[in-house]
Scaffold this active site. Structure first.
Site, PDB file in Angstrom:
ATOM      1  N   PHE A   1       6.152 -93.016  23.524  1.00  0.00           N
ATOM      2  CA  PHE A   1       6.546 -94.019  24.509  1.00  0.00           C
ATOM      3  C   PHE A   1       8.055 -94.220  24.488  1.00  0.00           C
ATOM      4  O   PHE A   1       8.632 -94.507  23.439  1.00  0.00           O
ATOM      5  CB  PHE A   1       5.857 -95.356  24.214  1.00  0.00           C
ATOM      6  CG  PHE A   1       4.364 -95.321  24.333  1.00  0.00           C
ATOM      7  CD1 PHE A   1       3.751 -95.558  25.566  1.00  0.00           C
ATOM      8  CD2 PHE A   1       3.569 -95.054  23.233  1.00  0.00           C
ATOM      9  CE1 PHE A   1       2.371 -95.524  25.681  1.00  0.00           C
ATOM     10  CE2 PHE A   1       2.185 -95.017  23.342  1.00  0.00           C
ATOM     11  CZ  PHE A   1       1.579 -95.251  24.568  1.00  0.00           C
TER      12      PHE A   1
ATOM     13  N   PHE B   1       6.922 -94.354  18.984  1.00  0.00           N
ATOM     14  CA  PHE B   1       7.527 -95.342  19.872  1.00  0.00           C
ATOM     15  C   PHE B   1       9.045 -95.257  19.819  1.00  0.00           C
ATOM     16  O   PHE B   1       9.637 -95.072  18.740  1.00  0.00           O
ATOM     17  CB  PHE B   1       7.156 -96.765  19.450  1.00  0.00           C
ATOM     18  CG  PHE B   1       5.694 -97.078  19.459  1.00  0.00           C
ATOM     19  CD1 PHE B   1       5.086 -97.604  20.591  1.00  0.00           C
ATOM     20  CD2 PHE B   1       4.912 -96.874  18.321  1.00  0.00           C
ATOM     21  CE1 PHE B   1       3.727 -97.908  20.587  1.00  0.00           C
ATOM     22  CE2 PHE B   1       3.565 -97.182  18.308  1.00  0.00           C
ATOM     23  CZ  PHE B   1       2.966 -97.702  19.448  1.00  0.00           C
ATOM     24  N   ASP B   2       9.676 -95.442  20.971  1.00  0.00           N
ATOM     25  CA  ASP B   2      11.104 -95.735  21.015  1.00  0.00           C
ATOM     26  C   ASP B   2      11.268 -97.195  20.585  1.00  0.00           C
ATOM     27  O   ASP B   2      10.288 -97.948  20.512  1.00  0.00           O
ATOM     28  CB  ASP B   2      11.614 -95.513  22.436  1.00  0.00           C
ATOM     29  CG  ASP B   2      13.091 -95.856  22.591  1.00  0.00           C
ATOM     30  OD1 ASP B   2      13.849 -95.681  21.620  1.00  0.00           O
ATOM     31  OD2 ASP B   2      13.469 -96.320  23.683  1.00  0.00           O
ATOM     32  N   GLY B   3      12.502 -97.600  20.317  1.00  0.00           N
ATOM     33  CA  GLY B   3      12.740 -98.973  19.891  1.00  0.00           C
ATOM     34  C   GLY B   3      13.090 -99.899  21.040  1.00  0.00           C
ATOM     35  O   GLY B   3      12.255-100.657  21.538  1.00  0.00           O
TER      36      GLY B   3
END
Length: 208
Positions: free
Chosen positions: A181, A68-70
């Protein structure tokens, strides 16, 4: 799909009545972007547009790896679009203040909940689920705030990587996630270049 089946098989070993099994729903439609934006705005649905690379990277078949991106994915996008100097100043001033949730916080919560069930069976090193944070934040106050937010939420990912604005491709090539993502097209493109399936999270009206 092989990795998803491996996760479901492990869950069924001790939780035969478990309803928290993975199901995948794909919408193949040219208007899917507008549909996703409407769902996110109206219902807060965790949805994304999937892109597949021309050449797939070899991945682990017995372990589902999700990256995941943040910002604008796990966290809110409240300060995206401002200059770097203003962003870093804000992070320094609010380093101990947890960020607001993003659209995929709930999905991460489910993954970690399933992980804990598997850990209770003694599956730690061989757990069939592994989670990653791959963020453009750096290792300073901005990175600390991301980790502090996750800690406040009671969520612990297996690995966090702070690329500090650099290309995310090499990191994704190393960790070999099944899916990544991100809310920015350039990071999705970098993912595809190294053979990783990437999903564009349409959290913003414009993605850089």
């Amino acid at each position: 799909m092989t990795a998803l089946k491996a996760v479901n098989a492990e869950l069924r070993n001790d939780y035969s009545e478990n309803e928290e099994l993975f199901k995948v729903i794909l919408i193949d439609d040219s208007s899917s972007s507008d549909f996703l934006m409407n769902q996110i705005r109206e219902h807060g649905v965790a949805a994304a547009i999937m892109f597949t690379p021309k050449t797939d990277m070899p991945v682990f078949e017995d372990q589902l790896r999700v990256a995941f991106d943040g910002d604008a994915v796990l966290f809110s996008n409240e300060f995206q679009g401002v200059g770097l100097k203003a962003f870093l100043k804000n992070e320094k001033q609010n380093v101990e203040k947890p960020m607001k949730k993003g659209p995929f916080k709930g999905f991460l919560e489910v993954l970690i909940k399933l992980q804990k069930k598997l850990h209770n069976r003694g599956l730690y090193k061989k757990c069939p689920i592994r989670t990653y944070l791959v963020t453009s934040r750096g290792a300073g106050c901005d990175g600390y705030r991301a980790l502090n937010t996750l800690r406040t939420w009671g969520l612990e990912l297996d690995e966090a990587v702070f690329v500090g604005g650099a290309n995310k491709g090499p990191t994704l090539q190393r960790i070999k996630p099944h899916i990544f993502f991100d809310d920015q097209q350039r990071h999705v493109d970098a993912s595809l270049e190294v053979g990783t399936v990437a999903c564009l999270v349409p959290y913003q009206t414009k993605n850089k």
